[in-house]
Design a protein around this motif. Structure first.
Motif, short mmCIF file in Angstrom:
data_model
loop_
_atom_site.label_atom_id
_atom_site.label_comp_id
_atom_site.label_asym_id
_atom_site.label_seq_id
_atom_site.Cartn_x
_atom_site.Cartn_y
_atom_site.Cartn_z
N MET A 1 0.84 -1.17 0.00
CA MET A 1 0.00 0.00 0.00
C MET A 1 0.90 1.24 0.00
O MET A 1 1.97 1.21 0.55
N THR A 2 0.42 2.28 -0.56
CA THR A 2 1.20 3.50 -0.60
C THR A 2 1.14 4.22 0.73
O THR A 2 0.26 3.94 1.56
N GLN A 3 2.06 5.15 0.93
CA GLN A 3 2.09 5.92 2.16
C GLN A 3 0.84 6.80 2.30
O GLN A 3 0.47 7.17 3.39
N ARG A 4 0.21 7.16 1.18
CA ARG A 4 -0.95 8.05 1.21
C ARG A 4 -2.20 7.38 1.76
O ARG A 4 -3.15 8.05 2.12
N THR A 5 -2.23 6.06 1.83
CA THR A 5 -3.38 5.35 2.35
C THR A 5 -3.25 5.28 3.86
O THR A 5 -2.40 4.58 4.38
N MET A 66 -6.94 -10.16 2.16
CA MET A 66 -5.77 -9.65 1.44
C MET A 66 -5.34 -8.29 1.98
O MET A 66 -4.16 -8.05 2.20
N LEU A 67 -6.30 -7.42 2.20
CA LEU A 67 -5.98 -6.07 2.66
C LEU A 67 -5.56 -6.02 4.13
O LEU A 67 -4.91 -5.07 4.55
N SER A 68 -5.93 -7.03 4.89
CA SER A 68 -5.58 -7.01 6.31
C SER A 68 -4.21 -7.64 6.58
O SER A 68 -3.73 -7.57 7.71
N GLU A 69 -3.58 -8.21 5.58
CA GLU A 69 -2.25 -8.80 5.77
C GLU A 69 -1.24 -7.70 6.04
O GLU A 69 -1.22 -6.67 5.37
N GLN A 70 -0.37 -7.93 7.00
CA GLN A 70 0.64 -6.95 7.38
C GLN A 70 1.64 -6.69 6.25
O GLN A 70 2.11 -5.59 6.08
N GLN A 73 2.19 -5.81 0.15
CA GLN A 73 2.95 -4.77 -0.53
C GLN A 73 2.76 -4.80 -2.04
O GLN A 73 3.23 -3.91 -2.73
N ASP A 74 2.11 -5.80 -2.58
CA ASP A 74 1.92 -5.93 -4.02
C ASP A 74 0.75 -5.07 -4.47
O ASP A 74 -0.39 -5.51 -4.51
N GLU A 75 1.03 -3.81 -4.78
CA GLU A 75 -0.04 -2.87 -5.12
C GLU A 75 -0.79 -3.29 -6.37
O GLU A 75 -2.02 -3.13 -6.43
N PHE A 119 -11.38 3.20 -3.20
CA PHE A 119 -10.10 2.77 -2.63
C PHE A 119 -9.03 2.67 -3.70
O PHE A 119 -7.88 3.06 -3.46
N VAL A 120 -9.38 2.17 -4.87
CA VAL A 120 -8.42 2.14 -5.97
C VAL A 120 -7.95 3.55 -6.29
O VAL A 120 -6.76 3.79 -6.54
N ALA A 121 -8.88 4.50 -6.27
CA ALA A 121 -8.53 5.90 -6.54
C ALA A 121 -7.53 6.42 -5.50
O ALA A 121 -6.66 7.23 -5.84
N LEU A 122 -7.62 5.95 -4.26
CA LEU A 122 -6.66 6.35 -3.23
C LEU A 122 -5.26 5.86 -3.56
O LEU A 122 -4.27 6.47 -3.14
N LEU A 123 -5.18 4.76 -4.28
CA LEU A 123 -3.88 4.18 -4.61
C LEU A 123 -3.19 4.90 -5.77
O LEU A 123 -2.01 4.71 -5.99
N ASP A 124 -3.95 5.68 -6.52
CA ASP A 124 -3.37 6.40 -7.67
C ASP A 124 -2.49 7.54 -7.25
O ASP A 124 -2.55 8.10 -6.25
#
Length: 124
Positions: A1-5, A66-70, A73-75, A119-124
Protein backbone atom coordinates in the motif's frame (compact mmCIF):
# COMPACT_ATOMS: atom_id res chain seq x y z
CA UNK A 1 0.00 0.00 0.00
CA UNK A 2 1.20 3.50 -0.60
CA UNK A 3 2.09 5.92 2.16
CA UNK A 4 -0.95 8.05 1.21
CA UNK A 5 -3.38 5.35 2.35
CA UNK A 6 -3.98 6.02 6.01
CA UNK A 7 -4.61 3.31 8.54
CA UNK A 8 -8.04 4.81 9.26
CA UNK A 9 -8.98 4.61 5.55
CA UNK A 10 -7.88 0.98 5.45
CA UNK A 11 -9.94 0.12 8.55
CA UNK A 12 -13.02 1.84 7.11
CA UNK A 13 -12.57 -0.04 3.85
CA UNK A 14 -12.24 -3.36 5.70
CA UNK A 15 -15.38 -2.62 7.72
CA UNK A 16 -17.28 -1.93 4.48
CA UNK A 17 -16.09 -5.24 3.00
CA UNK A 18 -17.13 -7.25 6.05
CA UNK A 19 -20.59 -5.63 6.01
CA UNK A 20 -21.03 -6.44 2.32
CA UNK A 21 -19.82 -10.03 2.75
CA UNK A 22 -22.29 -10.49 5.63
CA UNK A 23 -25.19 -9.05 3.60
CA UNK A 24 -24.36 -11.21 0.59
CA UNK A 25 -24.08 -14.35 2.73
CA UNK A 26 -27.48 -13.66 4.31
CA UNK A 27 -29.09 -13.07 0.94
CA UNK A 28 -27.53 -16.24 -0.46
CA UNK A 29 -29.06 -18.20 2.44
CA UNK A 30 -32.45 -16.59 1.88
CA UNK A 31 -32.34 -17.32 -1.85
CA UNK A 32 -31.30 -20.92 -1.21
CA UNK A 33 -34.28 -21.33 1.10
CA UNK A 34 -36.61 -19.81 -1.50
CA UNK A 35 -35.25 -22.18 -4.14
CA UNK A 36 -35.88 -25.24 -2.01
CA UNK A 37 -39.26 -24.19 -0.58
CA UNK A 38 -40.92 -21.90 -3.10
CA UNK A 39 -39.40 -22.72 -6.45
CA UNK A 40 -39.40 -26.52 -6.90
CA UNK A 41 -39.00 -26.26 -10.68
CA UNK A 42 -35.59 -24.55 -10.21
CA UNK A 43 -36.13 -21.51 -12.41
CA UNK A 44 -33.03 -19.41 -12.96
CA UNK A 45 -33.90 -16.25 -10.98
CA UNK A 46 -33.52 -17.41 -7.38
CA UNK A 47 -30.66 -19.76 -8.25
CA UNK A 48 -28.71 -17.00 -10.00
CA UNK A 49 -29.19 -14.72 -7.00
CA UNK A 50 -28.08 -17.49 -4.63
CA UNK A 51 -24.95 -18.25 -6.66
CA UNK A 52 -24.17 -14.54 -7.01
CA UNK A 53 -24.58 -14.04 -3.26
CA UNK A 54 -22.15 -16.84 -2.48
CA UNK A 55 -19.61 -15.52 -5.00
CA UNK A 56 -19.94 -11.97 -3.67
CA UNK A 57 -19.47 -13.08 -0.06
CA UNK A 58 -16.36 -15.08 -1.00
CA UNK A 59 -14.82 -12.26 -3.04
CA UNK A 60 -15.50 -9.70 -0.30
CA UNK A 61 -14.01 -12.02 2.31
CA UNK A 62 -10.90 -12.65 0.19
CA UNK A 63 -10.49 -8.90 -0.38
CA UNK A 64 -10.71 -8.29 3.38
CA UNK A 65 -8.13 -10.94 4.13
CA UNK A 66 -5.77 -9.65 1.44
CA UNK A 67 -5.98 -6.07 2.66
CA UNK A 68 -5.58 -7.01 6.31
CA UNK A 69 -2.25 -8.80 5.77
CA UNK A 70 0.64 -6.95 7.38
CA UNK A 71 3.01 -7.57 4.46
CA UNK A 72 0.53 -6.67 1.70
CA UNK A 73 2.95 -4.77 -0.53
CA UNK A 74 1.92 -5.93 -4.02
CA UNK A 75 -0.04 -2.87 -5.12
CA UNK A 76 -0.83 -4.29 -8.56
CA UNK A 77 -2.31 -7.41 -6.94
CA UNK A 78 -4.34 -5.25 -4.57
CA UNK A 79 -5.68 -3.25 -7.52
CA UNK A 80 -6.71 -6.42 -9.37
CA UNK A 81 -8.47 -7.78 -6.28
CA UNK A 82 -10.26 -4.48 -5.68
CA UNK A 83 -11.44 -4.30 -9.28
CA UNK A 84 -12.68 -7.90 -9.12
CA UNK A 85 -14.53 -7.14 -5.88
CA UNK A 86 -16.04 -4.00 -7.45
CA UNK A 87 -17.24 -5.90 -10.51
CA UNK A 88 -18.71 -8.81 -8.53
CA UNK A 89 -20.48 -6.44 -6.14
CA UNK A 90 -21.92 -4.44 -9.04
CA UNK A 91 -23.21 -7.67 -10.65
CA UNK A 92 -24.63 -8.77 -7.30
CA UNK A 93 -26.48 -5.49 -6.88
CA UNK A 94 -28.15 -6.14 -10.23
CA UNK A 95 -28.99 -9.74 -9.31
CA UNK A 96 -30.48 -8.76 -5.93
CA UNK A 97 -32.13 -5.52 -7.06
CA UNK A 98 -35.35 -7.14 -8.24
CA UNK A 99 -35.56 -9.87 -5.61
CA UNK A 100 -38.28 -9.48 -2.97
CA UNK A 101 -36.67 -8.78 0.40
CA UNK A 102 -33.19 -8.32 -1.04
CA UNK A 103 -33.18 -4.56 -1.60
CA UNK A 104 -30.94 -3.87 1.41
CA UNK A 105 -28.45 -6.46 0.16
CA UNK A 106 -28.47 -4.86 -3.30
CA UNK A 107 -27.72 -1.50 -1.67
CA UNK A 108 -24.91 -3.01 0.43
CA UNK A 109 -23.39 -4.40 -2.76
CA UNK A 110 -23.66 -1.01 -4.49
CA UNK A 111 -21.94 0.63 -1.52
CA UNK A 112 -19.25 -2.03 -1.60
CA UNK A 113 -18.66 -1.53 -5.34
CA UNK A 114 -18.31 2.24 -4.83
CA UNK A 115 -15.96 1.72 -1.89
CA UNK A 116 -13.72 -0.54 -3.99
CA UNK A 117 -13.58 2.06 -6.76
CA UNK A 118 -12.85 4.82 -4.24
CA UNK A 119 -10.10 2.77 -2.63
CA UNK A 120 -8.42 2.14 -5.97
CA UNK A 121 -8.53 5.90 -6.54
CA UNK A 122 -6.66 6.35 -3.23
CA UNK A 123 -3.88 4.18 -4.61
CA UNK A 124 -3.37 6.40 -7.67
Amino acid sequence: MTQRTSEQELYRFLEDRFACAQACTECARACALRVSLLDPDGSDGPERARRQGILCAEVCDTTCRMLSEQDCQDESGVRVQLEWCRAVCADSALAFGGRPGAQSTAEACRVCARACADFVALLD
